[in-house]
Design a protein around this motif. Structure first.
Motif, mmCIF file in Angstrom:
data_model
loop_
_atom_site.group_PDB
_atom_site.id
_atom_site.type_symbol
_atom_site.label_atom_id
_atom_site.label_comp_id
_atom_site.label_asym_id
_atom_site.label_seq_id
_atom_site.Cartn_x
_atom_site.Cartn_y
_atom_site.Cartn_z
ATOM 1 N N UNK A 70 12.512 -35.806 14.308
ATOM 2 C CA UNK A 70 12.033 -36.490 13.298
ATOM 3 C C UNK A 70 12.598 -36.262 11.912
ATOM 4 N N UNK A 71 12.704 -37.393 11.203
ATOM 5 C CA UNK A 71 13.074 -37.228 9.919
ATOM 6 C C UNK A 71 11.873 -37.001 8.846
ATOM 7 N N UNK A 72 10.730 -37.056 9.322
ATOM 8 C CA UNK A 72 9.480 -36.717 8.474
ATOM 9 C C UNK A 72 8.655 -35.822 9.157
ATOM 10 N N UNK A 73 7.635 -35.360 8.374
ATOM 11 C CA UNK A 73 6.565 -34.252 8.776
ATOM 12 C C UNK A 73 5.686 -35.157 9.675
ATOM 13 N N UNK A 74 5.170 -34.549 10.898
ATOM 14 C CA UNK A 74 4.154 -35.036 11.586
ATOM 15 C C UNK A 74 3.216 -33.946 11.825
ATOM 16 N N UNK A 75 1.969 -34.103 11.215
ATOM 17 C CA UNK A 75 1.107 -33.034 11.103
ATOM 18 C C UNK A 75 -0.294 -33.332 11.789
ATOM 19 N N UNK A 76 -0.818 -32.331 12.813
ATOM 20 C CA UNK A 76 -1.830 -32.557 13.262
ATOM 21 C C UNK A 76 -2.993 -31.890 12.533
ATOM 22 N N UNK A 77 -4.199 -32.402 12.259
ATOM 23 C CA UNK A 77 -5.028 -31.810 11.488
ATOM 24 C C UNK A 77 -6.587 -31.938 12.239
ATOM 25 N N UNK A 78 -7.281 -31.081 12.287
ATOM 26 C CA UNK A 78 -8.666 -31.330 12.842
ATOM 27 C C UNK A 78 -9.768 -30.523 11.829
ATOM 28 N N UNK A 79 -11.062 -30.625 12.162
ATOM 29 C CA UNK A 79 -12.009 -29.640 11.722
ATOM 30 C C UNK A 79 -12.755 -28.818 12.665
ATOM 31 N N UNK A 80 -13.078 -27.369 12.401
ATOM 32 C CA UNK A 80 -13.907 -26.736 13.402
ATOM 33 C C UNK A 80 -15.520 -27.124 12.972
ATOM 34 N N UNK A 81 -15.632 -27.432 11.727
ATOM 35 C CA UNK A 81 -17.109 -27.577 11.159
ATOM 36 C C UNK A 81 -17.123 -29.037 10.566
ATOM 37 N N UNK A 82 -18.157 -29.647 11.043
ATOM 38 C CA UNK A 82 -18.270 -31.158 10.456
ATOM 39 C C UNK A 82 -18.625 -30.989 9.005
ATOM 40 N N UNK A 83 -18.070 -32.347 8.454
ATOM 41 C CA UNK A 83 -18.500 -32.310 7.033
ATOM 42 C C UNK A 83 -19.895 -32.336 6.354
ATOM 43 N N UNK A 84 -20.762 -32.551 7.249
ATOM 44 C CA UNK A 84 -22.061 -32.358 6.549
ATOM 45 C C UNK A 84 -22.401 -30.945 7.032
ATOM 46 N N UNK A 85 -21.852 -29.980 7.184
ATOM 47 C CA UNK A 85 -21.903 -28.539 6.829
ATOM 48 C C UNK A 85 -21.222 -28.010 5.780
ATOM 49 N N UNK A 86 -22.296 -26.992 4.927
ATOM 50 C CA UNK A 86 -21.629 -26.332 3.781
ATOM 51 C C UNK A 86 -20.523 -25.836 3.940
ATOM 52 N N UNK A 87 -20.152 -25.319 5.226
ATOM 53 C CA UNK A 87 -18.953 -24.449 5.287
ATOM 54 C C UNK A 87 -17.866 -25.144 5.995
ATOM 55 N N UNK A 88 -17.981 -26.315 5.818
ATOM 56 C CA UNK A 88 -16.698 -27.466 6.458
ATOM 57 C C UNK A 88 -15.644 -27.081 6.046
ATOM 58 N N UNK A 89 -14.558 -27.258 7.126
ATOM 59 C CA UNK A 89 -13.201 -27.281 6.554
ATOM 60 C C UNK A 89 -12.528 -28.501 6.770
#
Lengths: 462, 462
Positions: free
Chosen positions: A201-220
Motif C-alpha cells: 500500500x502507498x499509504x498507512x492502513x491503521x486498525x484501532x479499537x478500544x478496550x474501555x468504552x468512552x462512557x467510562x472515565x478510563x476510556x482509551x
C-alpha cells in the motif's frame, strides 16, 4: 415518553420484571437477587438483544446483565438520564489537510457509536466525531463509512474481503491514509489478513479499537482514535498496523506491525503487544517516533496489490499432552484443507498422533507447525521429534504466530489447492510475518519477579 | 573398536552414508549437501532413533540432523571424542543434611544423563551427579530414581499418575523435598496436574529441566539443578513449583507456582513465566527470597491428600475467527467428556458455533471457557456474547490458564462424570489456579517499545 421509549429495547421476561417494580430505563436502582445487590442505572438495550437480562451500569462504569428471573427486588432511587447524545458539529474542511477515511466494522471504538449494550447513542459521522473528539479536525479532513456492525468474534471471510476491497477502492481514489475501527478481540487476525490481502500500500492502513468504552472515565477510545487518525494522516510508515494504547500510563500509543501483534490481556488497555519483535513506532499527539527503520514507506503513487481470497476450511490445532489422533482424523474426514498446529516447545506433538498426520499427508491436507510459546521459532531439525514430523509433511513456519499462520494458510488456500504452491506462498514472507531473527529486546519481561525492574517501573509510573 | 561401537546407533541409510565416506562417530567432518556445508562432530545415536539422519554437533554447540540421502560429500578432518564420561564419585553422606529425592522422567535436564540425541553418556546416579555438579553435596543427601525416560511431549496420564504416586510414597517415607527432572515442553502441564493430584504436601515438590544441554557453553542445566535441589532441601514453600532460569543473565532462578506458569519462548533459557500473578520466590546459591507471603508452608507432619485420577477424553479448542461448528460436533460424536475453550477477548466465540455448543450441552459434555490472551479473566457477564454462551452451559474459569484448565478438567472427570460435581471441582480453587485479582505487577512488559525500560534493562544487564 411513550412506553416503548420508557423500556427501550426490553421485552419478554426482562420487560415484565421492570414493570413489576416500576423501574424503567435510566432509573437509578438498587437491584437485589438471591446472591447480590447491584447499584446503578438501568440501561436501554438494542432490539437484537435477548429478552432475559436487565442491564445495569454499575457505579464503577462497568455494565452488568442480571437475569430477570433472579430479580427479587428493585428499589428506585431516582432517574439520571446519561447525556450520551453527542453535540454534532460540522467537521471543518481545510484544503491543506490530508484526507483520511475511517471505516467502521463494529466494536468498542465505536462506543459512543455502536456500543454493544445498546446504551449509547451512535456517534460515527464526521460531525459527531468532531463534536466528541474535536482534536481530530486539527489532523485531517475526515470521512467515515460504516462497512459492518459486528462484534469482532463474528468477523469472517466476507468481512475481511469486503474491507480489503473497500480499502483498495479508497487508495485508488487518492486517500492519504485509512483507519479501520474494529473490535479488539480479533483485531490482530484482521490486521494479519489485511497485511496479506493489501500488499505494498502507498499509504498507512491503521486498525484501532478500544478496550474501555468512552462512557467510562478510563476510556482509551478518544486517545486511540486521535493516535490512529494522526498515523493515517501523517505517518511515513505505509503498512497495515494496529494502533493501540502503549504502557499502563497514557503517555503514548504503539504502532504494531499487522503480522506480529497479538491481544495479550482480556481487559487491560495495554493489551496489544508486538511478539518476538519490536513495534514499528510510538505515537502521541505531538509526533510519531519510529523504533526501527526497516518499514515500508509512504509513496505518492497509487500502486498496490489486492489479493482478496480466503478458504475457511482451515483449523488451528492447539496441542495438549495426551492428545488423541482423532482430533486430526475428524478434520481430515470433514474435508479441511489446511491445519496449523501450535505445538509445544520447538514444534512438537506426541507420538500417538503421528499416524493421523500420515493420513492427513495422504489426504492432501496442508499441515504447518507453529509454537504455542508464542515467542521463539519452530525449529524442527533439533530433535528427532521434529525430524519425524517433517517426514510426515509437517512444515515449520519459523516465528510466524499461530493466528497469523492460520490467516495466511486460509489466504493461500483461497488462491490455490496445489500443495507445492501453497507451501511456496506460506514460506515466502509477505509483510514481516516471519523474520530471520528475534531482536534481543523482543522478549517480554515481567515487572513481578525482577525486583530491579519492578522498582524502576514504579518510578516511571509516577 | 568393533564396528558396532564405531557406528554406534547408526543403521540403514545413515550407516551406509557414513561407511561410504569412511566416517564414523566422533569424526570431525565437513559434510556437504546440495544446499549447505556443516562442520562439526558426528555424534553417536541411540537405538530407538531413525535410520535416515546423520547427527552432527556443530561448532556452535547445536546438534543438527542431516538426511543421509542428501549427503554429497564428507571430508574427514580428524577425530575428537568428546569427553562426556562423568567422573563418578561417591555422593558424600552427611547426617545433618536434609534428604532430597530426584525423580527422573526424561528431558534435557538429564542432558549428560539421557540426552535426546543419544550423544551424551547418561549421568543420573547420585555419584555421577556429584562428579558433574559437586555443589549438590553442600546442599543435601541426594537420592535418585529414574521413573521414566520419555520426551516431555509424550508424557500422559500413566506418567502423571505414576509420578504422583511415587511422590506420595517418598513423602510418607520422610523425605525433606522432591525434585522432578522433566522435559521443558510440557513441564507446566505436569506441574499443574501434580498440584491437583498431591494436595497440601508437607515438603517442596520442585520441577526442573534445562533449555540447553550441559554440553553447550550456555547450558542452564547445572544452575537449574542446584537451584531446584536447594529449594527442595531448604525452602519453606511446600508447594508444587517450577524452578527455572530467571532473567537473561544468570543471576538467579525463579520459583513459579505450578498452576500459574507457562513456557513462553521456544528456545530461551528464561522461558518459564508466571502469568497474571507474581512468582513465589527467587533463588540463587546463597538464598531463597520469597516475593510473596501467601504460600503453603513446610511442615513436619506427613499429612497430604493424593488424588491420582485423570480422564483423557478432554480437549482444548483454541478459538479462531470463522470457526465452523463441526469442530465441536466432532468432539461430541467421538465421546469427549470435556472441552476447554480458549476464547478471544473476555471469553468469546462466534455465533455459528452456538448450535454445536447447545448439542454439547444436551450430550452432557462439560464445556469451560478460558482466554487465549493468557493474561486477564474470562468475564462473561460483560457482553451479550458471554451471557449467551453461559445460557448454553459454558462455564467461565476466571483467570485459569487454558493448559491448567485442561489438566484440571481431565482430573475432575477422572473423579466423577456427574456434571454438577465436575463444576464444583472446577470452580473450587485447589492450588492458586484461580485468583481473585491480578496484581498490578503481574502483566508483562516489553523491553522493545518502551524506551525508558529498554535503557534501564541495558544498564542492569552490564
Amino acid at each position: 415518553m411513550d412506553e416503548k421509549e420508557l423500556f427501550k429495547g426490553y421485552r419478554g421476561a426482562a420487560l415484565e420484571a421492570l414493570k413489576q417494580y416500576n423501574a424503567y430505563i435510566w432509573s437509578d436502582v438498587e437491584l437485589t437477587t438471591d446472591e447480590s445487590t447491584f447499584i446503578g442505572l438501568i440501561l436501554p438495550r438494542s432490539e437484537q438483544q435477548d429478552e432475559f437480562h436487565i442491564v445495569i451500569k454499575l457505579r464503577t462504569g462497568y455494565n452488568i446483565g442480571v437475569r430477570a428471573s433472579k430479580v427479587r427486588d428493585i428499589k428506585i432511587n431516582g432517574r439520571k438520564e446519561a447525556h450520551y447524545k453527542i453535540p454534532e458539529k460540522e467537521f471543518p474542511y481545510s484544503p491543506k489537510m490530508p484526507r483520511v477515511m475511517l471505516f467502521g466494522t463494529g466494536g468498542t471504538i465505536a462506543s459512543r457509536l455502536d456500543y454493544r449494550t445498546g446504551a449509547v447513542i451512535p456517534a460515527f459521522s464526521p460531525g459527531e466525531l468532531y463534536g466528541s473528539v474535536p482534536e481530530l479536525a486539527d489532523i485531517c479532513n475526515l470521512e467515515t463509512v460504516k462497512l459492518y456492525g459486528v462484534f469482532s468474534e463474528n468477523m469472517g471471510p466476507e468481512q475481511w474481503i469486503g474491507t480489503a476491497k473497500a480499502i483498495a477502492a479508497e487508495i485508488e481514489k487518492g486517500v492519504d491514509g485509512i483507519v479501520i475501527g474494529h473490535g479488539t478481540d480479533t483485531m490482530h487476525h484482521t490486521a494479519a489478513i489485511l497485511s496479506f490481502m493489501i500488499q505494498d500500500s502507498p499509504v498507512p492502513i491503521v486498525m484501532v479499537g478500544s478496550q474501555r468504552s468512552s462512557d467510562r472515565p478510563s476510556s482509551d477510545a478518544a486517545l486511540n482514535l486521535i493516535h490512529s487518525v494522526k498515523t493515517a494522516a501523517e505517518s511515513d510508515i505505509a503498512e497495515v498496523m494496529v494502533c493501540m494504547f502503549g504502557p499502563t500510563s497514557d503517555m503514548y500509543g504503539i504502532l504494531h506491525r499487522g503480522t506480529r501483534v497479538r491481544k495479550m490481556h482480556s481487559s487491560y488497555r495495554s493489551t496489544f503487544r508486538t511478539i518476538g519483535d519490536i513495534p514499528l513506532a510510538t505515537v502521541n499527539n505531538q509526533s510519531i517516533k519510529p523504533l526501527r527503520s526497516d518499514y515500508k514507506k509512504r509513496r505518492n503513487d497509487r500502486n498496490f496489490k489486492l489479493v482478496p481470497y480466503f478458504d475457511d476450511n482451515v483449523a488451528i490445532v492447539y496441542y495438549y499432552p495426551a492428545m488423541h489422533p482423532d482430533i486430526f482424523d475428524s478434520l481430515i474426514e470433514r474435508g479441511y484443507k489446511g491445519i496449523v498446529i501450535a505445538g509445544t516447545g520447538l514444534g512438537h506433538v506426541n507420538k500417538p498422533v503421528y499416524p493421523a498426520l500420515k493420513r492427513a499427508q495422504e489426504a492432501g491436507v496442508a499441515v504447518y507447525m507453529t509454537v504455542q510459546t508464542l515467542w521463539g521459532y519452530a525449529q524442527m531439525y533439533v530433535y528427532d521429534t521434529g525430524r519425524d514430523l517433517m517426514e510426515l509433511g509437517v512444515v515449520p513456519l519459523a516465528n510466524m504466530l499461530p493466528e497469523v499462520a492460520f490467516m495466511k494458510l486460509g489466504w493461500a488456500l483461497g488462491q490455490t489447492h496445489e500443495l507445492d504452491k501453497v507451501k511456496e506462498i506460506m514460506l515466502t514472507p509477505v509483510a514481516g510475518e516471519m523474520t530471520e531473527r528475534e531482536p534481543s529486546n523482543g522478549y517480554l519481561i515481567f515487572q513481578g519477579g525482577i525486583p530491579e525492574v519492578e522498582e524502576f517501573i514504579s518510578t516511571i509510573k509516577k
